[in-house]
Design a protein around this motif. Sequence first.
Motif, PDB file in Angstrom:
ATOM      1  N   GLY A  95       0.779  -1.223   0.000  1.00  0.00           N
ATOM      2  CA  GLY A  95       0.000   0.000   0.000  1.00  0.00           C
ATOM      3  C   GLY A  95       0.810   1.271   0.000  1.00  0.00           C
ATOM      4  O   GLY A  95       0.243   2.367   0.083  1.00  0.00           O
ATOM      5  N   ARG A  96       2.136   1.174  -0.083  1.00  0.00           N
ATOM      6  CA  ARG A  96       2.969   2.366  -0.138  1.00  0.00           C
ATOM      7  C   ARG A  96       3.247   2.732  -1.591  1.00  0.00           C
ATOM      8  O   ARG A  96       3.207   1.883  -2.478  1.00  0.00           O
ATOM      9  N   ALA A  97       3.558   4.001  -1.805  1.00  0.00           N
ATOM     10  CA  ALA A  97       3.739   4.481  -3.179  1.00  0.00           C
ATOM     11  C   ALA A  97       4.940   3.852  -3.864  1.00  0.00           C
ATOM     12  O   ALA A  97       4.951   3.673  -5.083  1.00  0.00           O
ATOM     13  N   ASP A  98       5.960   3.489  -3.099  1.00  0.00           N
ATOM     14  CA  ASP A  98       7.199   2.988  -3.694  1.00  0.00           C
ATOM     15  C   ASP A  98       7.432   1.512  -3.394  1.00  0.00           C
ATOM     16  O   ASP A  98       8.570   1.074  -3.262  1.00  0.00           O
ATOM     17  N   SER A  99       6.356   0.735  -3.284  1.00  0.00           N
ATOM     18  CA  SER A  99       6.519  -0.674  -2.917  1.00  0.00           C
ATOM     19  C   SER A  99       5.962  -1.622  -3.968  1.00  0.00           C
ATOM     20  O   SER A  99       5.553  -2.736  -3.657  1.00  0.00           O
ATOM     21  N   ASN A 100       5.933  -1.181  -5.227  1.00  0.00           N
ATOM     22  CA  ASN A 100       5.489  -2.057  -6.310  1.00  0.00           C
ATOM     23  C   ASN A 100       6.602  -3.033  -6.691  1.00  0.00           C
ATOM     24  O   ASN A 100       7.786  -2.694  -6.622  1.00  0.00           O
ATOM     25  N   VAL A 101       6.205  -4.226  -7.099  1.00  0.00           N
ATOM     26  CA  VAL A 101       7.146  -5.238  -7.600  1.00  0.00           C
ATOM     27  C   VAL A 101       6.554  -5.834  -8.872  1.00  0.00           C
ATOM     28  O   VAL A 101       5.339  -5.801  -9.078  1.00  0.00           O
ATOM     29  N   PRO A 102       7.391  -6.370  -9.762  1.00  0.00           N
ATOM     30  CA  PRO A 102       6.870  -7.027 -10.961  1.00  0.00           C
ATOM     31  C   PRO A 102       5.972  -8.196 -10.604  1.00  0.00           C
ATOM     32  O   PRO A 102       6.191  -8.889  -9.612  1.00  0.00           O
ATOM     33  N   ILE A 103       4.962  -8.419 -11.416  1.00  0.00           N
ATOM     34  CA  ILE A 103       3.998  -9.482 -11.132  1.00  0.00           C
ATOM     35  C   ILE A 103       4.679 -10.842 -11.105  1.00  0.00           C
ATOM     36  O   ILE A 103       4.381 -11.683 -10.241  1.00  0.00           O
ATOM     37  N   ASP A 104       5.596 -11.099 -12.045  1.00  0.00           N
ATOM     38  CA  ASP A 104       6.241 -12.416 -12.091  1.00  0.00           C
ATOM     39  C   ASP A 104       7.055 -12.676 -10.828  1.00  0.00           C
ATOM     40  O   ASP A 104       7.123 -13.811 -10.337  1.00  0.00           O
ATOM     41  N   LEU A 105       7.671 -11.620 -10.265  1.00  0.00           N
ATOM     42  CA  LEU A 105       8.438 -11.790  -9.029  1.00  0.00           C
ATOM     43  C   LEU A 105       7.509 -12.118  -7.868  1.00  0.00           C
ATOM     44  O   LEU A 105       7.828 -12.972  -7.024  1.00  0.00           O
ATOM     45  N   ASP A 106       6.353 -11.468  -7.820  1.00  0.00           N
ATOM     46  CA  ASP A 106       5.376 -11.752  -6.764  1.00  0.00           C
ATOM     47  C   ASP A 106       4.868 -13.183  -6.866  1.00  0.00           C
ATOM     48  O   ASP A 106       4.709 -13.875  -5.854  1.00  0.00           O
ATOM     49  N   VAL A 107       4.626 -13.641  -8.091  1.00  0.00           N
ATOM     50  CA  VAL A 107       4.162 -15.020  -8.298  1.00  0.00           C
ATOM     51  C   VAL A 107       5.238 -16.019  -7.860  1.00  0.00           C
ATOM     52  O   VAL A 107       4.938 -17.049  -7.250  1.00  0.00           O
ATOM     53  N   GLU A 108       6.497 -15.706  -8.156  1.00  0.00           N
ATOM     54  CA  GLU A 108       7.589 -16.591  -7.747  1.00  0.00           C
ATOM     55  C   GLU A 108       7.645 -16.728  -6.227  1.00  0.00           C
ATOM     56  O   GLU A 108       7.834 -17.826  -5.702  1.00  0.00           O
ATOM     57  N   HIS A 109       7.491 -15.627  -5.513  1.00  0.00           N
ATOM     58  CA  HIS A 109       7.520 -15.676  -4.045  1.00  0.00           C
ATOM     59  C   HIS A 109       6.355 -16.483  -3.495  1.00  0.00           C
ATOM     60  O   HIS A 109       6.517 -17.271  -2.549  1.00  0.00           O
ATOM     61  N   LYS A 110       5.172 -16.303  -4.084  1.00  0.00           N
ATOM     62  CA  LYS A 110       4.007 -17.060  -3.619  1.00  0.00           C
ATOM     63  C   LYS A 110       4.166 -18.549  -3.937  1.00  0.00           C
ATOM     64  O   LYS A 110       3.780 -19.419  -3.145  1.00  0.00           O
ATOM     65  N   ASN A 111       4.729 -18.849  -5.106  1.00  0.00           N
ATOM     66  CA  ASN A 111       4.971 -20.250  -5.455  1.00  0.00           C
ATOM     67  C   ASN A 111       5.977 -20.890  -4.494  1.00  0.00           C
ATOM     68  O   ASN A 111       5.841 -22.069  -4.130  1.00  0.00           O
ATOM     69  N   LEU A 112       6.984 -20.116  -4.079  1.00  0.00           N
ATOM     70  CA  LEU A 112       7.975 -20.643  -3.147  1.00  0.00           C
ATOM     71  C   LEU A 112       7.330 -21.003  -1.819  1.00  0.00           C
ATOM     72  O   LEU A 112       7.599 -22.064  -1.247  1.00  0.00           O
ATOM     73  N   THR A 113       6.452 -20.135  -1.330  1.00  0.00           N
ATOM     74  CA  THR A 113       5.746 -20.426  -0.074  1.00  0.00           C
ATOM     75  C   THR A 113       4.911 -21.689  -0.200  1.00  0.00           C
ATOM     76  O   THR A 113       4.905 -22.541   0.695  1.00  0.00           O
ATOM     77  N   LEU A 114       4.206 -21.832  -1.313  1.00  0.00           N
ATOM     78  CA  LEU A 114       3.367 -23.012  -1.521  1.00  0.00           C
ATOM     79  C   LEU A 114       4.214 -24.280  -1.637  1.00  0.00           C
ATOM     80  O   LEU A 114       3.900 -25.316  -1.035  1.00  0.00           O
ATOM     81  N   LYS A 115       5.323 -24.204  -2.386  1.00  0.00           N
ATOM     82  CA  LYS A 115       6.173 -25.385  -2.573  1.00  0.00           C
ATOM     83  C   LYS A 115       6.816 -25.829  -1.260  1.00  0.00           C
ATOM     84  O   LYS A 115       6.968 -27.030  -1.001  1.00  0.00           O
ATOM     85  N   GLN A 116       7.206 -24.859  -0.431  1.00  0.00           N
ATOM     86  CA  GLN A 116       7.785 -25.212   0.859  1.00  0.00           C
ATOM     87  C   GLN A 116       6.770 -25.919   1.737  1.00  0.00           C
ATOM     88  O   GLN A 116       7.107 -26.840   2.487  1.00  0.00           O
ATOM     89  N   SER A 117       5.520 -25.482   1.645  1.00  0.00           N
ATOM     90  CA  SER A 117       4.471 -26.143   2.431  1.00  0.00           C
ATOM     91  C   SER A 117       4.175 -27.534   1.895  1.00  0.00           C
ATOM     92  O   SER A 117       3.988 -28.486   2.662  1.00  0.00           O
ATOM     93  N   LEU A 118       4.134 -27.685   0.572  1.00  0.00           N
ATOM     94  CA  LEU A 118       3.850 -28.992  -0.025  1.00  0.00           C
ATOM     95  C   LEU A 118       4.988 -29.988   0.203  1.00  0.00           C
ATOM     96  O   LEU A 118       4.762 -31.203   0.257  1.00  0.00           O
ATOM     97  N   LYS A 119       6.195 -29.468   0.336  1.00  0.00           N
ATOM     98  CA  LYS A 119       7.351 -30.344   0.526  1.00  0.00           C
ATOM     99  C   LYS A 119       7.242 -31.142   1.817  1.00  0.00           C
ATOM    100  O   LYS A 119       7.686 -32.297   1.892  1.00  0.00           O
ATOM    101  N   THR A 120       6.670 -30.528   2.840  1.00  0.00           N
ATOM    102  CA  THR A 120       6.558 -31.204   4.141  1.00  0.00           C
ATOM    103  C   THR A 120       5.201 -31.877   4.323  1.00  0.00           C
ATOM    104  O   THR A 120       4.940 -32.450   5.385  1.00  0.00           O
ATOM    105  N   TYR A 121       4.342 -31.810   3.299  1.00  0.00           N
ATOM    106  CA  TYR A 121       3.013 -32.421   3.416  1.00  0.00           C
ATOM    107  C   TYR A 121       3.112 -33.918   3.151  1.00  0.00           C
ATOM    108  O   TYR A 121       3.733 -34.355   2.192  1.00  0.00           O
TER     109      TYR A 121
END
Length: 230
Positions: A95-121
Amino acid sequence: PPRSTLFPYTTLFRSLDHTKALITLGLYRQYQNKMIAYGDGERLVRSYKHLMLWCKGFSFSNYSTGLLETQYQAQSLPPAQYTSLVWNRFVNNHGRADSNVPIDLDVEHKNLTLKQSLKTYRGEYTQQALDKTTQAGNVRDVICKKLAKDTGHYTTYRKKTPDTSDIVLLYKTLSTNRLYHNIPGRVFKHINIPRNVLAVDRCKAESWAQQYIRTWNSKHYYRYLRGELN
């Protein structure tokens, strides 16, 4: 140092031109990062013209062609598609004016969180189980971010560090080793950088661009977006 102490410009010694080219690219990258941080898609797409010429001067054909196609899209797509191309390039999770990131980078971070969770499932991979794992991963990500904010300890890939010290260190290293001085017997045989990377042949560049524009004009996808097939 005085000009007389420098190597003459030959094909065997172009380290000065190589360094200037890298510094130019580094400054452009800093400029680009600022545009991305503020989500200024229009200025970013416009700046790709300079990067396209830079890549063309260095004979990076794939990059220069991709950047040329971006400029082609910006000039030929209908208003709705143009707006999406220019402005739907970033995501802002803070929500800050200078805190935008590329969409692909955001998707990569979210995928990493999901993969780490699935790894221990250890259960069965059903849709319900995947939904629960995703929800748990998101909660864990929020907790980790809050913990990092409270403690001031961030992971390496997220921590923003100033690059001033790196620039000073590079300058001291180059100065100490007298990189640009005339030292008998020292040559750089594998550096072949033109003195001015933007000094591309205009006729050849225009011919190169027109060739690809003719190809894209005939593509079914672009003809459909322009309404020629309706």
